[in-house]
Design a protein around this motif. Structure first.
Motif, PDB file in Angstrom:
ATOM      1  N   GLU A  43       0.743  -1.336   0.008  1.00 52.95           N
ATOM      2  CA  GLU A  43       0.048   0.214   0.056  1.00 52.95           C
ATOM      3  C   GLU A  43       0.795   1.303  -0.011  1.00 52.95           C
ATOM      4  N   CYS A  44       2.082   1.218   0.515  1.00 48.71           N
ATOM      5  CA  CYS A  44       2.821   2.437   0.695  1.00 48.71           C
ATOM      6  C   CYS A  44       4.215   2.158   0.643  1.00 48.71           C
ATOM      7  N   VAL A  45       5.141   3.104   0.171  1.00 48.79           N
ATOM      8  CA  VAL A  45       6.457   3.078   0.358  1.00 48.79           C
ATOM      9  C   VAL A  45       7.088   4.331   0.963  1.00 48.79           C
ATOM     10  N   THR A  46       8.126   4.336   1.722  1.00 50.82           N
ATOM     11  CA  THR A  46       8.906   5.517   2.240  1.00 50.82           C
ATOM     12  C   THR A  46      10.409   5.259   2.303  1.00 50.82           C
ATOM     13  N   VAL A  47      11.183   6.224   1.709  1.00 46.91           N
ATOM     14  CA  VAL A  47      12.425   5.925   1.718  1.00 46.91           C
ATOM     15  C   VAL A  47      13.307   6.270   2.996  1.00 46.91           C
ATOM     16  N   TYR A  48      14.170   5.163   3.567  1.00 45.73           N
ATOM     17  CA  TYR A  48      14.717   5.492   4.627  1.00 45.73           C
ATOM     18  C   TYR A  48      15.972   6.473   4.496  1.00 45.73           C
ATOM     19  N   PRO A  49      16.493   6.959   5.462  1.00 45.29           N
ATOM     20  CA  PRO A  49      17.585   7.603   5.615  1.00 45.29           C
ATOM     21  C   PRO A  49      18.749   7.114   4.862  1.00 45.29           C
ATOM     22  N   ASP A  50      19.065   5.639   4.845  1.00 48.08           N
ATOM     23  CA  ASP A  50      19.895   5.094   4.119  1.00 48.08           C
ATOM     24  C   ASP A  50      19.751   4.920   2.762  1.00 48.08           C
ATOM     25  N   ASN A  51      18.568   5.201   2.248  1.00 42.03           N
ATOM     26  CA  ASN A  51      17.974   5.007   0.939  1.00 42.03           C
ATOM     27  C   ASN A  51      17.646   3.951   0.505  1.00 42.03           C
ATOM     28  N   SER A  52      17.597   2.819   1.643  1.00 38.77           N
ATOM     29  CA  SER A  52      16.407   1.780   1.386  1.00 38.77           C
ATOM     30  C   SER A  52      15.120   2.050   1.448  1.00 38.77           C
ATOM     31  N   VAL A  53      14.220   1.031   0.699  1.00 37.95           N
ATOM     32  CA  VAL A  53      12.817   1.511   0.497  1.00 37.95           C
ATOM     33  C   VAL A  53      12.007   0.467   1.450  1.00 37.95           C
ATOM     34  N   TYR A  54      11.272   1.133   2.460  1.00 35.12           N
ATOM     35  CA  TYR A  54      10.268   0.604   3.192  1.00 35.12           C
ATOM     36  C   TYR A  54       9.110   0.237   2.566  1.00 35.12           C
ATOM     37  N   VAL A  55       8.231  -0.839   2.808  1.00 37.97           N
ATOM     38  CA  VAL A  55       7.037  -1.213   2.187  1.00 37.97           C
ATOM     39  C   VAL A  55       6.231  -1.596   2.959  1.00 37.97           C
ATOM     40  N   ALA A  56       4.856  -0.823   3.147  1.00 41.14           N
ATOM     41  CA  ALA A  56       3.858  -1.531   4.014  1.00 41.14           C
ATOM     42  C   ALA A  56       3.164  -2.386   3.128  1.00 41.14           C
ATOM     43  N   ASP A  57       3.554  -3.867   3.536  1.00 36.93           N
ATOM     44  CA  ASP A  57       3.049  -5.007   2.880  1.00 36.93           C
ATOM     45  C   ASP A  57       1.729  -5.397   3.373  1.00 36.93           C
ATOM     46  N   ARG A  58       0.500  -4.820   3.227  1.00 38.09           N
ATOM     47  CA  ARG A  58      -0.782  -4.633   4.045  1.00 38.09           C
ATOM     48  C   ARG A  58      -1.235  -6.282   4.258  1.00 38.09           C
ATOM     49  N   ASP A  59      -1.299  -6.918   3.204  1.00 37.20           N
ATOM     50  CA  ASP A  59      -2.083  -8.156   3.577  1.00 37.20           C
ATOM     51  C   ASP A  59      -1.254  -9.219   4.063  1.00 37.20           C
ATOM     52  N   ASN A  60      -0.015  -9.016   4.074  1.00 38.60           N
ATOM     53  CA  ASN A  60       1.309  -9.917   4.730  1.00 38.60           C
ATOM     54  C   ASN A  60       1.409  -9.438   6.161  1.00 38.60           C
ATOM     55  N   HIS A  61       0.739  -8.339   6.720  1.00 38.92           N
ATOM     56  CA  HIS A  61       0.688  -7.833   7.876  1.00 38.92           C
ATOM     57  C   HIS A  61       2.255  -7.372   8.497  1.00 38.92           C
ATOM     58  N   VAL A  62       3.236  -6.943   7.569  1.00 35.65           N
ATOM     59  CA  VAL A  62       4.530  -6.665   7.768  1.00 35.65           C
ATOM     60  C   VAL A  62       4.856  -5.405   7.313  1.00 35.65           C
ATOM     61  N   ILE A  63       6.265  -4.968   7.537  1.00 42.07           N
ATOM     62  CA  ILE A  63       6.794  -3.799   7.084  1.00 42.07           C
ATOM     63  C   ILE A  63       7.966  -4.606   6.379  1.00 42.07           C
ATOM     64  N   ARG A  64       8.394  -4.381   4.954  1.00 41.50           N
ATOM     65  CA  ARG A  64       9.507  -5.053   4.472  1.00 41.50           C
ATOM     66  C   ARG A  64      10.506  -3.971   3.925  1.00 41.50           C
ATOM     67  N   ARG A  65      11.714  -4.312   3.538  1.00 45.22           N
ATOM     68  CA  ARG A  65      12.628  -3.354   3.615  1.00 45.22           C
ATOM     69  C   ARG A  65      13.421  -4.082   2.139  1.00 45.22           C
ATOM     70  N   VAL A  66      13.504  -3.179   1.225  1.00 46.50           N
ATOM     71  CA  VAL A  66      13.946  -3.495  -0.096  1.00 46.50           C
ATOM     72  C   VAL A  66      15.523  -2.528  -0.153  1.00 46.50           C
ATOM     73  N   THR A  67      16.323  -3.375  -0.241  1.00 45.80           N
ATOM     74  CA  THR A  67      17.625  -2.658  -0.455  1.00 45.80           C
ATOM     75  C   THR A  67      18.321  -3.079  -1.749  1.00 45.80           C
ATOM     76  N   VAL A  68      18.682  -2.044  -2.563  1.00 46.81           N
ATOM     77  CA  VAL A  68      19.347  -2.188  -3.758  1.00 46.81           C
ATOM     78  C   VAL A  68      20.624  -1.294  -3.866  1.00 46.81           C
ATOM     79  N   GLU A  69      21.406  -1.743  -3.158  1.00 46.55           N
ATOM     80  CA  GLU A  69      22.640  -0.752  -3.016  1.00 46.55           C
ATOM     81  C   GLU A  69      24.086  -1.782  -3.135  1.00 46.55           C
TER      82      GLU A  69
END
Length: 454
Positions: A428-454
């Motif tokens: 449902e939503c993403v936010t860019v963390y201070p370290d440039n990773s992308v945090y994801v509100a993974d709604r129907d998994n009931h978790v917050i995920r982190r995508v790191t492409v660095e």
């Protein structure tokens, strides 16, 4: 190691010889400061020669060795970039420059700039440096598939259909658990320092149906938009925008804007002026909150003259463009903004096509999206968009070129690992963390995920 080269270096650059040796022999990788006590400029009356660079690939922190002639030994006369991103110079002699590859440089040419002020010569490599990203998707907060509202450690906490999240400059992540009405089935929560805590839950007060979050420019006030459909889903409030403050511990909920039967699905705060804008689902208008009293707001414009649209909104970093994801029409618009005159220009399509869903990469109107939700930007102006119906995260460049960032198009589920192998379930939503990773509100998994492409 070329010992003849070491003999040619000036004595004051001995520490950089040690650095160069460490590159090849695996000694300590710590970088010493530049000694400029006897640094000499290049001969600006003679040409500089950029012969080669090595290695030809690597990730963040890779030590580049640039070889050539007439570099001088004063780094203030030199600038190195990798794919147009500045690389820190940590050592220089007349025929060698040592530089550090910057974060997220991506693949591109190495460039050397020699001189000062108006007397600068540019040199470019003949081949490109190949940036090697670290790529991973991990679960940061919550238990996959476990629906609840248990506070505690990141691993032990339970989330309830998290559908919005926002990070502050200190690295705290504020998020909303979905819910309607007065029965404490929705909440504002915070994850920081390895712990999750619930700040506010839905009740008979004004906080009853939260949708989105937005910070003031100083991040001392957190604004919360919400549906304000009186008597629908046991919601009995007319406030469509609330706020909490850092001084009040983010629990001192107060009403800001009152809009009867206002289906407020999008909110944006100008990053320079702090002006608040929101969109109403029923009327289709984007409004400016003028702040004299609870009902002091001005209708500004509609997207495609439509009503009944659900949106998510955010400004670019400079505050010159408002981007609006029209969720239920599968496209993203952009609207120019002049902060001096406080006026918007004409909304134009950025990516996607009105009422045409699907999965197609490309540029602009050739792109097909499937219910884009709350987007966010990185430091380079790239947009990251969660697509709820495609179960993926898309990356869109400032020019409107879309590509897959994480997930498998059309394949919902749960799975960590490489971005192209990971699975999401209605993000449902993403936010860019201070370290440039992308945090994801993974709604129907009931978790917050982190995508790191660095």
């Amino acid at each position: 190691m070329n010992l003849k080269l070491l003999k040619r270096l000036r004595p004051e650059l001995g520490l950089f010889c040690i650095l160069a040796i460490s590159v090849f022999w695996g000694c300590s990788n710590e970088l010493a400061p530049i000694n400029q006590s006897q640094a000499l400029p290049p001969n600006l009356d003679a040409p500089t020669v950029f012969e080669s660079f090595s290695p030809d690939s690597g990730g963040i922190g890779t030590q580049l060795i640039i070889r050539g002639k007439n570099f001088g030994s004063d780094p203030s006369y030199l600038k190195v970039t990798v794919n147009n991103k500045p690389a820190s110079i940590v050592g220089v002699s007349d025929d060698i420059i040592y530089a550090i590859v910057p974060a997220r440089a991506d693949t591109g040419y190495v460039r050397l700039f020699v001189g000062k002020d108006d007397n600068i010569e540019e040199y470019a490599s003949q081949t490109r440096f190949r940036y090697q990203f670290k790529r991973n998707v991990t679960t940061m907060v919550g238990q996959p598939g476990e629906n609840g509202r248990d506070d505690g450690s990141y691993a032990a906490a339970k989330l309830q259909r998290t559908w919005f999240l926002l990070t502050d400059k200190d690295g705290s992540v504020f998020f909303i658990d979905e819910g309607r009405g007065q029965e404490q089935n929705g909440a504002l929560r915070r994850a920081r320092s390895g712990e999750v805590e619930t700040l506010v839950q839905c009740s008979s007060g004004p906080f009853q149906s939260p949708t989105c979050l937005a910070f003031s420019p100083a991040q001392d006030t957190l604004y919360i938009s919400q549906y304000s459909y009186t008597d629908e889903n046991n919601t009995k409030t007319d406030f469509n925008i609330l706020y909490v403050t850092r001084e009040g511990g983010f629990v001192d909920v107060k009403g800001l804007s009152r809009f009867k039967k206002g289906g407020t699905t999008g909110i944006a705060v100008h990053p320079k002026t702090g002006k608040i804008f929101f969109q109403n689902k029923g009327t289709g208008y984007v409004y400016r909150f003028d702040g004299a009293d609870n009902e002091d707001y001005t209708p500004l414009f509609k997207i495609n003259n439509a009503t009944g649209i659900e949106t998510r909104m955010t400004f670019n970093t400079e505050g010159t463009i408002l981007y609006i994801a029209v969720c239920n029409r599968h496209c993203i618009y952009k609207v120019p903004y002049d902060a001096n005159t406080q006026t918007f220009g004409v909304p134009t399509l950025f990516v996607g096509s009105w009422d045409e869903s699907g999965y197609v990469n490309g540029t602009g109107a050739t792109v097909r999206l499937a219910r884009p939700e709350q987007l966010a930007f990185d430091a380079d102006g790239n947009m990251f968009v969660p697509e709820r119906e495609n179960h993926i995260i898309r990356k869109i460049t400032p020019a409107g070129s879309a590509s897959l960032y994480a997930g498998q198009p059309g394949q919902k589920g749960f799975g960590d690992g490489l971005p192209e192998e990971a699975k999401f379930n209605q993000p449902e939503c993403v936010t860019v963390y201070p370290d440039n990773s992308v945090y994801v509100a993974d709604r129907d998994n009931h978790v917050i995920r982190r995508v790191t492409v660095e």
